[in-house]
Design a protein around this motif. Structure first.
Motif, short mmCIF file in Angstrom:
data_model
loop_
_atom_site.label_atom_id
_atom_site.label_comp_id
_atom_site.label_asym_id
_atom_site.label_seq_id
_atom_site.Cartn_x
_atom_site.Cartn_y
_atom_site.Cartn_z
N LEU A 287 0.83 -1.21 0.00
CA LEU A 287 0.00 0.00 0.00
C LEU A 287 0.87 1.26 0.00
O LEU A 287 0.52 2.27 -0.63
CB LEU A 287 -0.92 0.00 1.22
N GLY A 288 2.00 1.22 0.69
CA GLY A 288 2.92 2.36 0.67
C GLY A 288 3.48 2.60 -0.72
O GLY A 288 3.61 3.76 -1.16
N ILE A 289 3.82 1.53 -1.43
CA ILE A 289 4.29 1.67 -2.81
C ILE A 289 3.19 2.26 -3.68
O ILE A 289 3.43 3.14 -4.51
CB ILE A 289 4.77 0.32 -3.36
N LEU A 290 1.96 1.77 -3.49
CA LEU A 290 0.83 2.28 -4.27
C LEU A 290 0.62 3.77 -4.04
O LEU A 290 0.46 4.54 -4.99
CB LEU A 290 -0.43 1.50 -3.89
N VAL A 295 1.07 9.71 -5.76
CA VAL A 295 1.43 11.11 -5.52
C VAL A 295 2.76 11.51 -6.15
O VAL A 295 3.05 12.70 -6.27
CB VAL A 295 1.45 11.43 -4.01
N CYS A 296 3.57 10.51 -6.55
CA CYS A 296 4.87 10.81 -7.17
C CYS A 296 4.92 10.41 -8.63
O CYS A 296 5.81 10.83 -9.36
CB CYS A 296 6.01 10.14 -6.41
N GLY A 297 4.01 9.55 -9.07
CA GLY A 297 3.96 9.15 -10.47
C GLY A 297 4.88 8.01 -10.84
O GLY A 297 4.99 7.66 -12.01
N GLU A 298 5.54 7.39 -9.86
CA GLU A 298 6.48 6.32 -10.16
C GLU A 298 6.67 5.41 -8.96
O GLU A 298 6.37 5.78 -7.82
CB GLU A 298 7.84 6.89 -10.59
N HIS A 299 7.17 4.21 -9.24
CA HIS A 299 7.50 3.25 -8.19
C HIS A 299 8.67 3.80 -7.38
O HIS A 299 9.61 4.36 -7.94
CB HIS A 299 7.87 1.91 -8.85
N PRO A 300 8.64 3.67 -6.05
CA PRO A 300 9.73 4.26 -5.25
C PRO A 300 11.07 3.55 -5.39
O PRO A 300 12.11 4.13 -5.07
CB PRO A 300 9.21 4.13 -3.81
N PHE A 301 11.08 2.32 -5.88
CA PHE A 301 12.33 1.57 -6.02
C PHE A 301 12.49 1.12 -7.45
O PHE A 301 11.59 0.49 -8.02
CB PHE A 301 12.31 0.35 -5.09
N ARG A 302 13.61 1.43 -8.05
CA ARG A 302 13.85 1.03 -9.43
C ARG A 302 13.92 -0.48 -9.54
O ARG A 302 14.38 -1.17 -8.62
CB ARG A 302 15.17 1.65 -9.94
#
Length: 357
Positions: A287-290, A295-302
């Motif tokens: 849910l945090g990744i979602l 709000v950022c437009g991208e996954h937090p981890f590449r």
């Protein structure tokens, strides 16, 4: 709060999105094979089914679905005594993969007068029996694939979860008929088309996802594949988000899981590092990744990035302190015991700050 109630409070916001939105795109299947440990059986639906579709079994239509015995698990879904050919007109193929295939369809008859369900848009999901790894029993003692048993538990009487209309067992495959939200777009395409969303829009959508997850856990069901592709949103009529695809789901347990099912890039660090995870903290991680994607437009981890235990999450300065500290960072705590609970998320002040027009 129901979908129509929600629309009344946010009509201007969603009408603005509806006028400016790009053309709806089909819901995609999961990403490359290396992104999954156990591939989900995605319910990939088209955003806008064709107005006219060829009859089921015709050369221009989808697969031949012969009449067969059927068991309906949802009250009011029809008698299911006729073959699928008499009840559904199949349209375009929406997705195909190792899980099977998914087709758009229109309900022609509900099997009982008055035919209140005529014209209902549905999806028909066909899964080879060889792909069904787990079976269980429905309340009436009928043996069924676990995905159907889980849907039977969560999809009745709650608008935030996709509804299973009926299912049947063929010699070589399992067929599931599910509702098809009209004029919708999944969050994956929504984010790709718009980039990051305002915190106001993200908050409303995220709140609905949290309510759906809470409903599932209260029923003893763990989804295990929460991601944008599995959350379609009605952008025009209601603003309702729905949780779909329980192909990776299982029963919620208090002990640790030692088998992963879902999308690898949403798996928690304790699974990657130690090979185990607890259901609720792992759900909070996804849910945090979602929320970060919203709000950022991208996954937090590449993709392919190894997340170290001292990893510092970088967030845009434009985010409010509520979204930055109390939610995203809280959900993405490296230690599962430090993550928020679902109830903490729902009652968080940022989540309670619902926009009043």
């Amino acid at each position: 709060m129901g979908g129509h109630q929600w629309l009344g409070r946010h009509r201007r916001l969603w009408l603005h999105l509806a006028r400016a939105r790009p053309q709806p795109q089909p819901w995609l299947l999961p990403g490359p094979a290396e992104d999954t440990r156990v591939a989900a059986a995605p319910a990939a639906y088209a955003a806008a089914p064709p107005a006219r579709a060829p009859p089921l079994g015709s050369a221009a239509a989808g697969p031949e679905l012969p009449p067969s015995r059927s068991t309906e698990r949802t009250p009011g879904a029809g008698k299911a005594q006729q073959g699928l050919k008499e009840r559904y007109r199949v349209g375009s193929l929406l997705g195909r993969g190792g899980f099977g295939s998914v087709w758009a369809a229109t309900r022609l008859s509900d099997g009982a007068p008055p035919a209140a369900a005529l014209g209902l848009q549905v999806v028909i999901k066909m899964v080879p029996r060889s792909r069904v790894r787990h079976w269980d029993e429905l309340p009436d003692g009928t043996s069924a694939p676990l995905e159907i048993v889980l849907l039977d538990k969560v999809s009745t009487g709650f608008p935030g979860v996709i509804r299973l209309l009926e299912w049947l067992e063929l010699p070589n495959s399992i067929v599931m008929v599910q509702e098809h939200p009209e004029r919708c777009q999944d969050l994956h395409h929504f984010i790709r088309a718009w980039g990051f969303r305002s915190e106001e829009v993200a908050r409303e959508l995220f709140r609905q996802v949290l309510e759906a997850v809470r409903h599932c856990t209260s029923c003893g069901v763990l989804h295990r594949d929460i991601k944008p592709e599995n959350i379609p949103v009605d952008l025009v009529a209601t603003g309702q988000a729905k949780l779909i695809d329980f192909g990776c789901g299982t029963y919620l347990q208090v002990t640790a899981y030692t088998h992963f099912a879902g999308t690898q890039s949403y798996s928690p660090p304790e699974w990657t590092k130690f090979g185990w995870y607890y259901g609720k903290p792992a759900t909070i991680w996804s849910l945090g990744i979602l929320l970060h994607q919203m709000v950022c437009g991208e996954h937090p981890f590449r993709r392919g990035q190894n997340i170290s235990w001292d990893h510092q999450l970088s967030l845009p300065q434009r985010l409010s302190q509520g979204a930055q500290i109390h939610l995203i960072r809280w959900c993405l705590s490296m230690l599962d015991m430090e993550r928020s609970s679902l109830e903490d998320l729902i009652s968080d002040p940022w989540m309670q700050n619902i926009h009043q027009p």
